[in-house]
Design a protein around this motif. Structure first.
Motif, PDB file in Angstrom:
ATOM      1  N   LYS A 175       7.142  10.234   0.748  1.00 41.60           N
ATOM      2  CA  LYS A 175       6.729  10.534  -0.622  1.00 41.60           C
ATOM      3  C   LYS A 175       5.432  11.313  -0.601  1.00 41.60           C
ATOM      4  O   LYS A 175       4.716  11.352   0.397  1.00 41.60           O
ATOM      5  N   ASP A 176       5.084  11.899  -1.733  1.00 45.27           N
ATOM      6  CA  ASP A 176       3.799  12.546  -1.915  1.00 45.27           C
ATOM      7  C   ASP A 176       2.711  11.471  -1.925  1.00 45.27           C
ATOM      8  O   ASP A 176       2.930  10.360  -2.419  1.00 45.27           O
ATOM      9  N   GLU A 177       1.535  11.788  -1.411  1.00 40.39           N
ATOM     10  CA  GLU A 177       0.469  10.792  -1.310  1.00 40.39           C
ATOM     11  C   GLU A 177       0.058  10.214  -2.664  1.00 40.39           C
ATOM     12  O   GLU A 177      -0.519   9.135  -2.729  1.00 40.39           O
ATOM     13  N   TYR A 211       2.176   9.268  -4.949  1.00 37.80           N
ATOM     14  CA  TYR A 211       3.260   8.425  -5.453  1.00 37.80           C
ATOM     15  C   TYR A 211       2.795   6.999  -5.774  1.00 37.80           C
ATOM     16  O   TYR A 211       3.111   6.488  -6.854  1.00 37.80           O
ATOM     17  N   SER A 237       2.031   1.675   3.005  1.00 39.55           N
ATOM     18  CA  SER A 237       2.354   3.053   3.377  1.00 39.55           C
ATOM     19  C   SER A 237       1.346   3.557   4.400  1.00 39.55           C
ATOM     20  O   SER A 237       0.322   2.921   4.643  1.00 39.55           O
ATOM     21  N   TYR A 247       1.062   6.944  -9.078  1.00 42.80           N
ATOM     22  CA  TYR A 247       2.028   7.125 -10.165  1.00 42.80           C
ATOM     23  C   TYR A 247       2.716   5.794 -10.486  1.00 42.80           C
ATOM     24  O   TYR A 247       2.841   5.413 -11.649  1.00 42.80           O
ATOM     25  N   CYS A 281       6.340   5.407   2.908  1.00 41.99           N
ATOM     26  CA  CYS A 281       6.292   4.137   2.172  1.00 41.99           C
ATOM     27  C   CYS A 281       7.315   3.191   2.781  1.00 41.99           C
ATOM     28  O   CYS A 281       8.478   3.570   2.977  1.00 41.99           O
ATOM     29  N   LEU A 304      10.476   5.659   3.323  1.00 40.48           N
ATOM     30  CA  LEU A 304      10.790   6.810   2.487  1.00 40.48           C
ATOM     31  C   LEU A 304       9.566   7.711   2.512  1.00 40.48           C
ATOM     32  O   LEU A 304       8.434   7.221   2.445  1.00 40.48           O
ATOM     33  N   VAL A 307       1.910  13.997   2.746  1.00 41.75           N
ATOM     34  CA  VAL A 307       3.136  13.194   2.834  1.00 41.75           C
ATOM     35  C   VAL A 307       2.802  11.821   3.419  1.00 41.75           C
ATOM     36  O   VAL A 307       2.124  11.725   4.437  1.00 41.75           O
ATOM     37  N   ASP A 362      13.470  15.718  -1.856  1.00 42.02           N
ATOM     38  CA  ASP A 362      13.538  14.489  -2.617  1.00 42.02           C
ATOM     39  C   ASP A 362      14.638  14.636  -3.652  1.00 42.02           C
ATOM     40  O   ASP A 362      14.559  15.514  -4.505  1.00 42.02           O
ATOM     41  N   ARG A 363      15.661  13.824  -3.534  1.00 40.80           N
ATOM     42  CA  ARG A 363      16.805  13.860  -4.456  1.00 40.80           C
ATOM     43  C   ARG A 363      17.384  15.261  -4.602  1.00 40.80           C
ATOM     44  O   ARG A 363      17.455  15.819  -5.684  1.00 40.80           O
TER      45      ARG A 363
END
Length: 168
Positions: free
Chosen positions: A45-47, A49, A71, A52, A81, A43, A78, A164-165
């Motif tokens: 994701k932002d680095e 993530y 990841s 978070y 993951c 997937l 970007v 994303d979504r």
């Protein structure tokens, strides 16, 4: 979000699917890498993530110390993951999984990206903009498959936008 968008008559099925996904996540990680290899994906994701998620885990599991996600950087901020796709959800692959499977992060990520590259999708264009459509959770991850765009000439430099979504 799914409940908010669904008609009231569809709520029971959504709750059942959620409960099934939680049962899947509670099961033990397969001991053999061969048992999970074909279900690996990435997937995008932002680095930030993983940071978070680590913060969320500290709040939700104050006594636990979860293993970091596997990841790698794709481009800019970007990251890809590594995840295990399950029937009703997904599970992020962690460094403790690598130890259990006795396999390197490079191998797991290579296999996960190869699995994403083997997934079907449609490429559409609007003028000089091209976009990927696939009815699954790995639409943005198709960007790791550079062969998808090999026969599409670029006017200038390629620019990729990772949704994303259903958002940019």
């Amino acid at each position: 979000r799914e409940i908010e968008l669904a008609a009231e008559g569809e709520h029971d099925a959504i709750y059942r699917r959620y409960a099934a996904s939680q049962r899947e996540l509670a099961r033990a990680t397969p001991i053999e890498y061969a048992a999970v290899r074909s279900a690996l994906r990435v997937l995008l994701k932002d680095e930030e993530y993983p940071s978070y998620i680590a913060l969320q885990n500290k709040l939700d599991l104050p006594d636990g110390s979860p293993s970091p996600h596997v990841s790698e950087r794709v481009a800019g901020d970007v990251i890809a993951c590594c995840i295990e796709e399950m029937e009703n959800g997904l599970r992020f692959v962690t460094e403790s999984d690598l130890a259990t499977w006795n396999v390197s992060a490079d191998q797991v990520l290579r296999d996960a990206k190869a699995n994403v590259c083997s997934l079907g999708c449609e490429i559409h264009a609007n003028g000089h903009a091209h976009f990927v459509f696939a009815n699954d959770s790995f639409q943005a991850a198709r960007l790791v498959n550079t062969a998808l765009f090999a026969d599409r000439p670029a006017r200038g430099h390629w620019v990729a936008v990772v949704p994303d979504r259903n958002t940019f």
